[in-house]
Write a protein that holds these residues in place. Structure first.
Motif, PDB file in Angstrom:
ATOM      1  N   HIS A  17      38.307-113.758 -21.298  1.00 30.84           N
ATOM      2  CA  HIS A  17      38.035-114.685 -20.203  1.00 30.84           C
ATOM      3  C   HIS A  17      36.923-115.652 -20.565  1.00 30.84           C
ATOM      4  O   HIS A  17      35.977-115.306 -21.274  1.00 30.84           O
ATOM      5  CB  HIS A  17      37.627-113.912 -18.940  1.00 30.84           C
ATOM      6  CG  HIS A  17      38.678-112.971 -18.466  1.00 30.84           C
ATOM      7  ND1 HIS A  17      38.688-111.644 -18.835  1.00 30.84           N
ATOM      8  CD2 HIS A  17      39.756-113.165 -17.693  1.00 30.84           C
ATOM      9  CE1 HIS A  17      39.745-111.059 -18.289  1.00 30.84           C
ATOM     10  NE2 HIS A  17      40.413-111.954 -17.583  1.00 30.84           N
ATOM     11  N   CYS A  18      37.016-116.853 -19.999  1.00 23.01           N
ATOM     12  CA  CYS A  18      35.944-117.834 -20.137  1.00 23.01           C
ATOM     13  C   CYS A  18      34.708-117.301 -19.416  1.00 23.01           C
ATOM     14  O   CYS A  18      34.790-116.814 -18.282  1.00 23.01           O
ATOM     15  CB  CYS A  18      36.383-119.163 -19.534  1.00 23.01           C
ATOM     16  SG  CYS A  18      35.027-120.346 -19.346  1.00 23.01           S
ATOM     17  N   ALA A  19      33.551-117.422 -20.086  1.00 23.23           N
ATOM     18  CA  ALA A  19      32.320-116.870 -19.508  1.00 23.23           C
ATOM     19  C   ALA A  19      31.865-117.656 -18.280  1.00 23.23           C
ATOM     20  O   ALA A  19      31.064-117.164 -17.494  1.00 23.23           O
ATOM     21  CB  ALA A  19      31.216-116.865 -20.565  1.00 23.23           C
ATOM     22  N   VAL A  20      32.376-118.886 -18.105  1.00 25.52           N
ATOM     23  CA  VAL A  20      31.928-119.706 -16.974  1.00 25.52           C
ATOM     24  C   VAL A  20      32.884-119.582 -15.788  1.00 25.52           C
ATOM     25  O   VAL A  20      32.476-119.257 -14.678  1.00 25.52           O
ATOM     26  CB  VAL A  20      31.794-121.198 -17.395  1.00 25.52           C
ATOM     27  CG1 VAL A  20      31.368-122.050 -16.208  1.00 25.52           C
ATOM     28  CG2 VAL A  20      30.799-121.327 -18.540  1.00 25.52           C
ATOM     29  N   CYS A  21      34.188-119.841 -16.034  1.00 22.60           N
ATOM     30  CA  CYS A  21      35.123-119.902 -14.903  1.00 22.60           C
ATOM     31  C   CYS A  21      36.004-118.659 -14.797  1.00 22.60           C
ATOM     32  O   CYS A  21      36.709-118.489 -13.805  1.00 22.60           O
ATOM     33  CB  CYS A  21      35.995-121.147 -15.001  1.00 22.60           C
ATOM     34  SG  CYS A  21      37.109-121.113 -16.404  1.00 22.60           S
ATOM     35  N   GLY A  22      35.979-117.810 -15.815  1.00 20.24           N
ATOM     36  CA  GLY A  22      36.778-116.586 -15.750  1.00 20.24           C
ATOM     37  C   GLY A  22      38.249-116.778 -16.049  1.00 20.24           C
ATOM     38  O   GLY A  22      39.032-115.830 -15.940  1.00 20.24           O
ATOM     39  N   SER A  23      38.658-117.998 -16.429  1.00 25.32           N
ATOM     40  CA  SER A  23      40.084-118.199 -16.713  1.00 25.32           C
ATOM     41  C   SER A  23      40.477-117.386 -17.940  1.00 25.32           C
ATOM     42  O   SER A  23      39.673-117.165 -18.845  1.00 25.32           O
ATOM     43  CB  SER A  23      40.389-119.684 -16.917  1.00 25.32           C
ATOM     44  OG  SER A  23      39.712-120.169 -18.044  1.00 25.32           O
ATOM     45  N   ALA A  24      41.742-116.929 -17.940  1.00 23.58           N
ATOM     46  CA  ALA A  24      42.206-116.024 -18.995  1.00 23.58           C
ATOM     47  C   ALA A  24      42.537-116.799 -20.260  1.00 23.58           C
ATOM     48  O   ALA A  24      43.144-117.873 -20.199  1.00 23.58           O
ATOM     49  CB  ALA A  24      43.415-115.234 -18.509  1.00 23.58           C
ATOM     50  N   ARG A  67      34.080-119.662 -24.331  1.00 23.81           N
ATOM     51  CA  ARG A  67      34.297-120.579 -23.210  1.00 23.81           C
ATOM     52  C   ARG A  67      35.605-121.327 -23.401  1.00 23.81           C
ATOM     53  O   ARG A  67      35.975-121.669 -24.526  1.00 23.81           O
ATOM     54  CB  ARG A  67      33.163-121.600 -23.133  1.00 23.81           C
ATOM     55  CG  ARG A  67      31.835-120.985 -22.719  1.00 23.81           C
ATOM     56  CD  ARG A  67      30.788-122.042 -22.609  1.00 23.81           C
ATOM     57  NE  ARG A  67      29.563-121.530 -22.011  1.00 23.81           N
ATOM     58  CZ  ARG A  67      28.699-122.272 -21.342  1.00 23.81           C
ATOM     59  NH1 ARG A  67      28.915-123.572 -21.183  1.00 23.81           N
ATOM     60  NH2 ARG A  67      27.618-121.749 -20.829  1.00 23.81           N
ATOM     61  N   CYS A  68      36.265-121.615 -22.271  1.00 26.11           N
ATOM     62  CA  CYS A  68      37.500-122.397 -22.302  1.00 26.11           C
ATOM     63  C   CYS A  68      37.161-123.853 -22.650  1.00 26.11           C
ATOM     64  O   CYS A  68      35.999-124.258 -22.550  1.00 26.11           O
ATOM     65  CB  CYS A  68      38.217-122.296 -20.958  1.00 26.11           C
ATOM     66  SG  CYS A  68      37.406-123.226 -19.638  1.00 26.11           S
ATOM     67  N   PRO A  69      38.175-124.664 -23.059  1.00 27.29           N
ATOM     68  CA  PRO A  69      37.889-126.049 -23.460  1.00 27.29           C
ATOM     69  C   PRO A  69      37.156-126.833 -22.372  1.00 27.29           C
ATOM     70  O   PRO A  69      36.290-127.660 -22.668  1.00 27.29           O
ATOM     71  CB  PRO A  69      39.279-126.627 -23.711  1.00 27.29           C
ATOM     72  CG  PRO A  69      40.121-125.447 -24.058  1.00 27.29           C
ATOM     73  CD  PRO A  69      39.581-124.299 -23.265  1.00 27.29           C
ATOM     74  N   GLN A  70      37.473-126.557 -21.114  1.00 23.53           N
ATOM     75  CA  GLN A  70      36.856-127.302 -20.011  1.00 23.53           C
ATOM     76  C   GLN A  70      35.350-127.066 -19.935  1.00 23.53           C
ATOM     77  O   GLN A  70      34.597-127.927 -19.478  1.00 23.53           O
ATOM     78  CB  GLN A  70      37.516-126.848 -18.706  1.00 23.53           C
ATOM     79  CG  GLN A  70      37.360-127.825 -17.571  1.00 23.53           C
ATOM     80  CD  GLN A  70      37.905-127.225 -16.268  1.00 23.53           C
ATOM     81  OE1 GLN A  70      38.772-126.339 -16.293  1.00 23.53           O
ATOM     82  NE2 GLN A  70      37.396-127.703 -15.156  1.00 23.53           N
ATOM     83  N   HIS A  71      34.893-125.916 -20.359  1.00 21.32           N
ATOM     84  CA  HIS A  71      33.474-125.580 -20.232  1.00 21.32           C
ATOM     85  C   HIS A  71      32.736-125.507 -21.572  1.00 21.32           C
ATOM     86  O   HIS A  71      31.636-124.957 -21.644  1.00 21.32           O
ATOM     87  CB  HIS A  71      33.311-124.263 -19.465  1.00 21.32           C
ATOM     88  CG  HIS A  71      33.765-124.367 -18.053  1.00 21.32           C
ATOM     89  ND1 HIS A  71      34.922-123.787 -17.586  1.00 21.32           N
ATOM     90  CD2 HIS A  71      33.239-125.065 -17.009  1.00 21.32           C
ATOM     91  CE1 HIS A  71      35.090-124.090 -16.305  1.00 21.32           C
ATOM     92  NE2 HIS A  71      34.078-124.867 -15.924  1.00 21.32           N
ATOM     93  N   ALA A  72      33.355-126.068 -22.594  1.00 20.65           N
ATOM     94  CA  ALA A  72      32.713-126.057 -23.915  1.00 20.65           C
ATOM     95  C   ALA A  72      31.468-126.928 -23.894  1.00 20.65           C
ATOM     96  O   ALA A  72      31.437-127.971 -23.239  1.00 20.65           O
ATOM     97  CB  ALA A  72      33.693-126.579 -24.955  1.00 20.65           C
TER      98      ALA A  72
HETATM   99 ZN    ZN Z   1      36.080-122.057 -18.237  1.00 22.15          ZN
END
Ligand code: ZN
Length: 248
Positions: free
Chosen positions: A150-157, A174-179
Motif C-alpha cells: 500500500h501507498c504510505a500516504v493514501c493507502g491505495s493498493a 508511495r504511489c505515483p500520485q504521492h511521489a
Molecule cells: Zn498514494
C-alpha cells in the motif's frame, strides 16, 4: 534462580573475557540472541575450543542473569572453511544481527533466515543477491519491513504493471500520485521480488535499486553508526576491480 538451556545455535561474535574465557554472542533456534560465558575456552585443549562463527552447534548452558555459562558445545555438522569473500559476507550477516537484535528476544523466523543465508553462502559462492534476501527476511522477522502492498500516504493498493512507485521518507513506498520529487524509483520487479518467495536471484536490472532500497531501510535503524563489515566488503570489491578480476 538458576536456569538450564539447550538449543541449536550459531556463534555471531566472540570476545576475550578474563585470562582464559570468552563471551559469546549466539543466535539460537528458539530463544533468539543470547550472551554466554565460555569459561576456559581460550585454554589449550579446552573442550570448548573451536567455537567459531559460521558453524552450527548444539549448545548447553546453565546459570542466570545476562550471561549464563556455556557447559557444552557439540558441532552439528562438519566444519566448512570460508574463503575471504565468504568470511566477509558472514561478518556482514553477523554484524547485522548483532546490531539490530536484542538479547533474549525469541525470533525463530530469523534463525530460519540465518540458516538459509549460510547455505546460500556455500551454494552461491560468488553471488550477492542472497544477502538482499537475508536483509529483507531480517526486517520482516523483526517487524520493520516496509509495507509493500500500500501507498504510505493514501493507502491505495499496489498493482503490478502500473506506473512505478517510489521510495518515500522512512523508505515506505508511495504511489505515483504521492511521489516526492527526485525520490528513488521502486521498479515493479523490485516490489514483486520482495513480495514473493525470493527463492531465485532478482532480475539483473533491479539488483542495484534493491541494494539501495534495503540499505536505506537498514541505515534508518542503525543510529548513524556505520557497519564495519560494509566498509571491508567495499574495500574487497575495490581491490577486485583494481586488479582486473571480475566483480560479480
Ligand atoms: Zn498514494
Amino acid at each position: 534462580m538458576t536456569t538450564e538451556g539447550e538449543d541449536r545455535a550459531f556463534i555471531l561474535h566472540r570476545y576475550p573475557f578474563s585470562d582464559s574465557s570468552l563471551v559469546l554472542e549466539v543466535l539460537t533456534a528458539s530463544q533468539g540472541r543470547l550472551g554466554l560465558l565460555a569459561r576456559g575456552a581460550r585454554r589449550p585443549r579446552s573442550a570448548l575450543g573451536g567455537l567459531e562463527a559460521g558453524r552450527p552447534f548444539l549448545l548447553r548452558w546453565r546459570g542466570h542473569g545476562e550471561l549464563p555459562t556455556l557447559v557444552g558445545a557439540d558441532e552439528a555438522s562438519p566444519a566448512r572453511l570460508f574463503d575471504p569473500w565468504q568470511g566477509l559476507c558472514l561478518f556482514y550477516v553477523n554484524e547485522l544481527v548483532l546490531r539490530l537484535t536484542a538479547r533474549n528476544d525469541p525470533a525463530p523466523e530469523l534463525f530460519a533466515a540465518y540458516t538459509e543465508v549460510l547455505e546460500a553462502l556455500w551454494s552461491e559462492r560468488r553471488a550477492t543477491w542472497y544477502l538482499r534476501r537475508f536483509e529483507q527476511r531480517l526486517l520482516q522477522a523483526l517487524g520493520w519491513a516496509a509495507d509493500l502492498s500500500h501507498c504510505a500516504v493514501c493507502g491505495s493498493a499496489w498493482q503490478p504493471g502500473t506506473d512505478a512507485w517510489s521510495q518515500g521518507p522512512g523508505t515506505a513506498p508511495r504511489c505515483p500520485q504521492h511521489a516526492e520529487p527526485g525520490a528513488p524509483v521502486l521498479p515493479d520487479a523490485l516490489i514483486q521480488w520482495l513480495r514473493g518467495h525470493m527463492a531465485e536471484a532478482p532480475p539483473a536490472a533491479v539488483r542495484e535499486p534493491l541494494r539501495r532500497y534495503l540499505r536505506a531501510q537498514i541505515d534508518s535503524l542503525l543510529d548513524g553508526r556505520p557497519l564495519e563489515s560494509r566498509r571491508l566488503l567495499a574495500a574487497y570489491l575495490q581491490r577486485q576491480r583494481d586488479s582486473g578480476r571480475p566483480v560479480w
